[in-house]
Design a protein around this motif. Structure first.
Motif, mmCIF file in Angstrom:
data_model
loop_
_atom_site.group_PDB
_atom_site.id
_atom_site.type_symbol
_atom_site.label_atom_id
_atom_site.label_comp_id
_atom_site.label_asym_id
_atom_site.label_seq_id
_atom_site.Cartn_x
_atom_site.Cartn_y
_atom_site.Cartn_z
ATOM 1 N N LEU A 228 1.971 -0.633 -5.394
ATOM 2 C CA LEU A 228 0.580 -0.923 -6.081
ATOM 3 C C LEU A 228 1.157 0.096 -7.305
ATOM 4 C CD1 LEU A 228 -1.752 -1.249 -3.088
ATOM 5 C CD2 LEU A 228 -0.818 -3.025 -4.835
ATOM 6 N N PRO A 229 1.668 -0.062 -8.129
ATOM 7 C CA PRO A 229 2.195 1.688 -9.290
ATOM 8 C C PRO A 229 0.075 1.470 -10.322
ATOM 9 C CG PRO A 229 3.153 0.211 -10.147
ATOM 10 C CD PRO A 229 2.794 -0.636 -8.637
ATOM 11 N N LEU A 230 -0.532 0.477 -10.576
ATOM 12 C CA LEU A 230 -0.888 0.595 -12.040
ATOM 13 C C LEU A 230 -2.287 1.193 -10.731
ATOM 14 C CD1 LEU A 230 -0.975 -2.628 -13.660
ATOM 15 C CD2 LEU A 230 0.253 -0.446 -13.931
ATOM 16 N N HIS A 231 -2.469 0.995 -9.556
ATOM 17 C CA HIS A 231 -3.302 1.546 -8.774
ATOM 18 C C HIS A 231 -3.355 2.838 -8.234
ATOM 19 C CE1 HIS A 231 -5.827 -2.472 -9.648
ATOM 20 N NE2 HIS A 231 -4.427 -3.424 -9.228
ATOM 21 N N TYR A 232 -2.287 3.847 -8.479
ATOM 22 C CA TYR A 232 -2.010 4.834 -7.815
ATOM 23 C C TYR A 232 -2.938 5.942 -7.535
ATOM 24 C CZ TYR A 232 0.776 8.298 -5.676
ATOM 25 O OH TYR A 232 1.769 9.825 -4.961
ATOM 26 N N ALA A 233 -2.848 5.653 -8.691
ATOM 27 C CA ALA A 233 -3.577 6.896 -9.322
ATOM 28 C C ALA A 233 -5.296 7.554 -8.726
ATOM 29 C CB ALA A 233 -4.364 7.407 -10.455
ATOM 30 N N THR A 234 -6.193 5.480 -8.388
ATOM 31 C CA THR A 234 -7.436 4.974 -7.676
ATOM 32 C C THR A 234 -7.261 5.348 -6.341
ATOM 33 O OG1 THR A 234 -7.395 4.197 -9.767
ATOM 34 C CG2 THR A 234 -8.979 4.102 -7.146
ATOM 35 N N MET B 282 2.899 9.834 4.215
ATOM 36 C CA MET B 282 4.039 10.199 3.544
ATOM 37 C C MET B 282 4.584 8.636 3.457
ATOM 38 S SD MET B 282 6.577 13.343 3.963
ATOM 39 C CE MET B 282 7.734 13.344 2.680
ATOM 40 N N ALA B 283 4.924 7.827 4.092
ATOM 41 C CA ALA B 283 5.287 6.390 3.628
ATOM 42 C C ALA B 283 4.199 5.928 3.368
ATOM 43 C CB ALA B 283 5.775 6.021 5.190
ATOM 44 N N TYR B 284 2.939 5.607 4.032
ATOM 45 C CA TYR B 284 1.471 5.017 3.161
ATOM 46 C C TYR B 284 1.851 5.581 0.828
ATOM 47 C CZ TYR B 284 -2.961 3.312 1.350
ATOM 48 O OH TYR B 284 -3.988 2.905 0.833
#
Length: 314
Positions: free
Chosen positions: A128-134, A118-120
């Motif tokens: 790194l919001p732009l890479h979150y989904a990836t 959960m912390a990660y």
């Protein structure tokens, strides 16, 4: 000769909580209320995440597993405690004691790993919001959950097998309200050095390292927010880190202090209070701190209620 055959006792006696007889009913009602709150709160979280598609995200995948872990963690010890408070027979069979110890370690360790995941997840979402989904792909999330379950299984089994090889002789009174590993070691009449060494080494791997990883993740979050200071960013960091870190400190602080830094003259009362904190209080508070004050969870609750009302009206 070692192993189960050496054990000359077939059951242990749980001393329970150090409370006066006239206060027994009061504490029984208190612990029963706390246990029911834990069950209902965590079951509600699991149900909402299951029913509401808006919560089918990595964060809530970890949270549903954490709620299940909290629910089971309390169920390992509290029902037996409540039974003993109303019974004149505080005994627990030898096999039942080892089983309780196994599941206590299992769900306690599982919570430790899930808190790291959960912390990660929060670190990636904020830093790194732009890479979150990836990064937080379904494959990675399921792998983290599966890895947590596998590691905790092996760790709990290791300690249980090491405990089963010990010899227990005349003294069978456990100075605790459940079959705690350290309390059982004090009753053993055979060499426990191997057990103590494994507890120290594995304790560092299972407790200290995850705790440091959590602190590191949230430190990175704070540093990231401070690089571009804004009132909105600071509020986001506080709302993300504050409640989680408070529970992390409560959970890890008591366990690390109890198992890895025991005082030579520690009292039974002190040990019992610390055990109650991480076996009863923390699982009860987690639903409120993590979810029931969360806007997403409140929204999900409202949607589920409206959906049920619509179904009934039809």
């Amino acid at each position: 000769m070692t192993g189960r055959n050496q054990t000359s006792i077939s059951e242990f006696l749980l001393l329970g909580l150090p409370i006066q007889p006239e206060q027994q009913n009061l504490f029984y009602a208190l612990f029963l209320a706390m246990y029911l709150t834990t069950l209902l709160g965590n079951l509600l979280i699991i149900l909402l995440i299951r029913l509401d598609s808006h919560l089918h995200t990595p964060m809530y995948l970890f949270l549903s597993n954490l709620s299940f872990s909290d629910l089971c963690f309390s169920s390992v010890t509290i029902p037996k405690l409540l039974q003993n408070m109303q019974s004149q027979d505080p005994s627990i069979p030898y096999a039942g004691c080892l089983t309780q110890m196994y599941f206590f370690l299992f769900f306690g360790d599982l919570e430790s790993f899930l808190l790291v995941a959960m912390a990660y997840d929060r670190y990636v979402a904020i830093c790194l919001p732009l890479h979150y989904a990836t990064i937080m792909s379904p494959t990675l999330c399921l792998s983290l959950v599966a890895l947590s379950w596998v590691l905790t299984t092996f760790h709990a089994m290791l300690h249980t097998l090491l405990m089963a090889r010990l010899c227990f002789c005349a003294d069978n009174v456990i100075l605790h309200f459940f079959c705690d590993m350290s309390a059982l070691l004090k009753l053993a009449c055979s060499d426990t050095r191997v057990n103590e060494l494994v507890i120290f080494i594995m304790g560092g791997l299972i407790l200290v390292i995850p705790f440091l990883l959590i602190i590191g993740s949230y430190a990175r979050i704070v540093f990231s927010i401070l690089k571009v200071p804004s009132s909105k960013g600071i509020c986001k960091a506080v709302s993300t880190c504050g409640s989680h870190l408070s529970v992390v400190s409560l959970f890890y602080g008591t366990i690390i202090g109890f198992y890895l830094c025991p005082s030579p003259n520690s009292s039974t009362l002190k040990d019992t209070i610390m055990a109650v904190m991480y076996t009863v209080v923390t699982p009860m508070l987690n639903p409120f701190i993590y979810s029931l004050r969360n806007k997403d969870m409140k929204g999900a609750l409202g949607r589920v209620i409206r959906q049920k009302k619509t179904s009934f009206s039809l």
